[in-house]
Design an enzyme around this catalytic site. Structure first.
Site, PDB file in Angstrom:
ATOM      1  N   SER A 233       0.827  -1.214   0.000  1.00 61.88           N
ATOM      2  CA  SER A 233       0.000   0.000   0.000  1.00 61.88           C
ATOM      3  C   SER A 233       0.860   1.263   0.000  1.00 61.88           C
ATOM      4  CB  SER A 233      -0.969  -0.017   1.177  1.00 61.88           C
ATOM      5  OG  SER A 233      -1.828   1.087   1.094  1.00 61.88           O
ATOM      6  N   ARG A 234       1.286   1.696   1.162  1.00 63.12           N
ATOM      7  CA  ARG A 234       2.185   2.844   1.258  1.00 63.12           C
ATOM      8  C   ARG A 234       3.204   2.582   2.366  1.00 63.12           C
ATOM      9  NH1 ARG A 234       1.054   3.941  -3.098  1.00 63.12           N
ATOM     10  NH2 ARG A 234       0.129   5.818  -3.974  1.00 63.12           N
ATOM     11  N   ASP A 258       6.430  -3.881  -1.144  1.00 61.49           N
ATOM     12  CA  ASP A 258       6.500  -3.243  -2.463  1.00 61.49           C
ATOM     13  C   ASP A 258       6.678  -1.740  -2.283  1.00 61.49           C
ATOM     14  OD1 ASP A 258       6.310  -3.325  -5.375  1.00 61.49           O
ATOM     15  OD2 ASP A 258       4.439  -2.200  -5.104  1.00 61.49           O
ATOM     16  N   GLU A 263      11.162   5.476   0.347  1.00 62.83           N
ATOM     17  CA  GLU A 263      11.385   5.013  -1.029  1.00 62.83           C
ATOM     18  C   GLU A 263      11.657   6.146  -2.011  1.00 62.83           C
ATOM     19  OE1 GLU A 263       7.474   3.140  -1.796  1.00 62.83           O
ATOM     20  OE2 GLU A 263       7.230   4.596  -3.409  1.00 62.83           O
ATOM     21  N   HIS A 295       8.065  -0.755  -5.731  1.00 61.50           N
ATOM     22  CA  HIS A 295       6.785  -0.114  -6.075  1.00 61.50           C
ATOM     23  C   HIS A 295       6.353  -0.492  -7.504  1.00 61.50           C
ATOM     24  CE1 HIS A 295       4.121   3.342  -4.519  1.00 61.50           C
ATOM     25  NE2 HIS A 295       3.438   2.630  -5.389  1.00 61.50           N
ATOM     26  N   ALA A 297       3.982  -3.064  -7.932  1.00 59.70           N
ATOM     27  CA  ALA A 297       2.750  -3.868  -7.867  1.00 59.70           C
ATOM     28  C   ALA A 297       1.750  -3.415  -8.927  1.00 59.70           C
ATOM     29  CB  ALA A 297       2.137  -3.790  -6.473  1.00 59.70           C
TER      30      ALA A 297
HETATM   31  P1  NAD Z   1      -9.684   2.230  -1.629  1.00 53.30           P
HETATM   32  O1  NAD Z   1      -9.945   3.655  -1.290  1.00 53.30           O
HETATM   33  O2  NAD Z   1     -10.569   1.537  -2.596  1.00 53.30           O
HETATM   34  O3  NAD Z   1      -9.711   1.360  -0.273  1.00 53.30           O
HETATM   35  C1  NAD Z   1      -9.095   1.748   0.918  1.00 53.30           C
HETATM   36  C2  NAD Z   1      -9.849   1.060   2.042  1.00 53.30           C
HETATM   37  O4  NAD Z   1      -9.155   1.327   3.257  1.00 53.30           O
HETATM   38  C3  NAD Z   1     -11.292   1.597   2.242  1.00 53.30           C
HETATM   39  O5  NAD Z   1     -12.198   0.520   2.329  1.00 53.30           O
HETATM   40  C4  NAD Z   1     -11.221   2.371   3.550  1.00 53.30           C
HETATM   41  O6  NAD Z   1     -12.430   2.320   4.306  1.00 53.30           O
HETATM   42  C5  NAD Z   1     -10.114   1.629   4.273  1.00 53.30           C
HETATM   43  N1  NAD Z   1      -9.453   2.386   5.322  1.00 53.30           N
HETATM   44  C6  NAD Z   1      -9.170   3.701   5.359  1.00 53.30           C
HETATM   45  N2  NAD Z   1      -8.513   3.989   6.490  1.00 53.30           N
HETATM   46  C7  NAD Z   1      -8.375   2.834   7.174  1.00 53.30           C
HETATM   47  C8  NAD Z   1      -7.783   2.480   8.417  1.00 53.30           C
HETATM   48  N3  NAD Z   1      -7.176   3.390   9.193  1.00 53.30           N
HETATM   49  N4  NAD Z   1      -7.824   1.188   8.812  1.00 53.30           N
HETATM   50  C9  NAD Z   1      -8.446   0.254   8.046  1.00 53.30           C
HETATM   51  N5  NAD Z   1      -9.019   0.521   6.865  1.00 53.30           N
HETATM   52  C10 NAD Z   1      -8.983   1.803   6.433  1.00 53.30           C
HETATM   53  O7  NAD Z   1      -8.174   2.161  -2.067  1.00 53.30           O
HETATM   54  P2  NAD Z   1      -7.479   1.063  -3.001  1.00 53.30           P
HETATM   55  O8  NAD Z   1      -7.633   1.449  -4.427  1.00 53.30           O
HETATM   56  O9  NAD Z   1      -7.874  -0.284  -2.553  1.00 53.30           O
HETATM   57  O10 NAD Z   1      -5.941   1.327  -2.655  1.00 53.30           O
HETATM   58  C11 NAD Z   1      -5.425   1.034  -1.362  1.00 53.30           C
HETATM   59  C12 NAD Z   1      -4.032   1.619  -1.256  1.00 53.30           C
HETATM   60  O11 NAD Z   1      -3.166   0.886  -2.139  1.00 53.30           O
HETATM   61  C13 NAD Z   1      -3.929   3.071  -1.756  1.00 53.30           C
HETATM   62  O12 NAD Z   1      -4.192   3.958  -0.739  1.00 53.30           O
HETATM   63  C14 NAD Z   1      -2.514   3.176  -2.257  1.00 53.30           C
HETATM   64  O13 NAD Z   1      -1.748   3.771  -1.231  1.00 53.30           O
HETATM   65  C15 NAD Z   1      -2.073   1.736  -2.469  1.00 53.30           C
HETATM   66  N6  NAD Z   1      -1.671   1.467  -3.855  1.00 53.30           N
HETATM   67  C16 NAD Z   1      -0.458   0.887  -4.086  1.00 53.30           C
HETATM   68  C17 NAD Z   1      -0.049   0.602  -5.376  1.00 53.30           C
HETATM   69  C18 NAD Z   1       1.276  -0.065  -5.671  1.00 53.30           C
HETATM   70  O14 NAD Z   1       1.706  -0.115  -6.844  1.00 53.30           O
HETATM   71  N7  NAD Z   1       1.978  -0.631  -4.691  1.00 53.30           N
HETATM   72  C19 NAD Z   1      -0.876   0.946  -6.439  1.00 53.30           C
HETATM   73  C20 NAD Z   1      -2.128   1.515  -6.178  1.00 53.30           C
HETATM   74  C21 NAD Z   1      -2.506   1.771  -4.871  1.00 53.30           C
END
Ligand code: NAD
Length: 338
Positions: A233-234, A258, A263, A295, A297
């Protein structure tokens, strides 16, 4: 519209040009990251197109605004690198790519999980060197394990669904429950309970003030010995220093990353002939039970095409004075705690 594209890599140029079929927008590709030192390069552009490690804090946004930038097109889903309160104050519009194949990230997460549970990366380097011994490569079945997901939005939900295919118990924590997952047998638990029962934990919540260093000494102490932690995620969801302590003690059995909190100074660049000055990542990389990807993914053909198309649609919409499909508005900011 004239667009300054920061942090450009050759693949960004390729997929943005491909998506810009009608040649409506004029891209200037800049390979440096956007930050206070490089912001001057945005002079003369009403739009900047940025990625995950570009810095759009108060200082940079103020400078961009003075230079005449009015639209920020993020070519990513996460938006923790933009100070939206400042952008909102300045009347700057921010668009992102809210969804572009969440499968790419979910599938990569499962890839990391299997690579760690079966020591696939170590096996690969061994056999490449003609070493066909399997000593030390003993893995474990995922089938009998409890798998946990924190954040069941677009990516977390797909990851949880894929996890159910292994036949074990899948548990989740989120502020909002996803009824489709509940139907599939995923159990929502309070965070403390989830931390105490998982064998494998995967992070999919966004980085906010609330989730910063969600994985730290306190939460690691609550976990089972030998837990596997996956973060696609981050980076700053994880306190790297505490995770290193957990890996050294064996409390953390394996780690798949990832993303990494520092980073921005490393990922997407080739440092293979240089000394890595970041001692934390240097330490992380030498654990045999850690797999780090840079990064990547999101990096599938399907996803980058989606990113290109939505980025162009966002810029089109801003130019036509309609709402960009990936508009980030005040409603989206409400969950933030600051
Ligand atoms: P999304 O907004 O669809 O889902 C995020 C979920 O997290 C939501 O259901 C929300 O209610 C929940 N949430 C928020 N705060 C929370 C907390 N404190 N505890 C528990 N749950 C919580 O987002 P997504 O599209 O599924 O993306 C998720 C994350 O993945 C993004 O924020 C981004 O940082 C990361 N991401 C990484 C890559 C990569 O290449 N590695 C690519 C895209 C996104």
């Amino acid at each position: 519209m004239k667009v300054a594209v920061f942090s450009t890599k050759p693949y960004d140029e390729e997929f943005l040009n491909k998506a810009n079929v009608k040649k409506k927008h004029e891209f200037t590709f800049i390979d440096v990251r956007l930050n206070k030192h490089t912001v001057v390069l945005a002079k003369g552009f009403p739009c900047v197109c940025v990625f995950v490690n570009d810095v759009l804090d108060v200082e940079v946004l103020d400078h961009l605004h003075k230079l005449g930038v009015r639209f920020i097109a993020l070519r990513c889903a996460g938006f923790n690198n933009v100070d939206f309160y400042e952008a909102e104050k300045l009347g700057m519009v921010v668009g992102r790519v809210p969804a572009y194949s969440p499968y790419s990230i979910a599938e990569h997460t499962i890839g990391l999980m299997l690579a760690l549970s079966r020591n696939i990366c170590r096996a690969y380097t061994r056999t490449r060197n003609g070493n066909f011994s399997i000593d030390g490569l003993l893995g474990y079945d995922i089938h009998s394990k409890t798998l946990g997901v924190i954040g069941t939005g677009k990516i977390g939900a797909i990851t949880a669904k894929l996890m159910t295919a292994f036949g074990g118990r899948v548990v989740a924590y989120d502020i909002h429950q996803n009824p489709e997952l509940v139907q599939l047998g995923v159990e929502y638990l309070p965070l403390d309970e989830l931390l105490g029962c998982v064998d494998i934990l995967s992070l999919h919540c966004p980085l906010t003030d609330e989730s910063h260093h969600l994985i730290c000494k306190k939460t690691i102490d609550q976990m089972k010995p030998g837990v596997m932690i996956l973060n696609t995620s981050r980076g700053a969801l994880v306190d790297t220093e505490d995770v290193i302590v957990g890996l050294k003690s064996g409390k953390i059995g394996s780690l798949g990353l990832d993303v990494y909190e520092e980073e921005a100074n490393l990922f997407f660049e080739d440092y293979s002939d240089k000394v890595i000055l970041d001692d934390q990542i240097a330490r992380i990389l030498v654990f045999p039970n850690v797999v780090v990807t840079s990064h990547q993914a999101y990096f599938t053909v399907d996803a980058v095409e989606g990113i290109g198309n939505t980025t162009i649609a966002n810029i089109d919409a801003f130019e036509n004075e309609t709402l960009p499909p990936g508009l980030i508005n005040w409603e989206m900011l409400k969950p933030r705690t600051c």
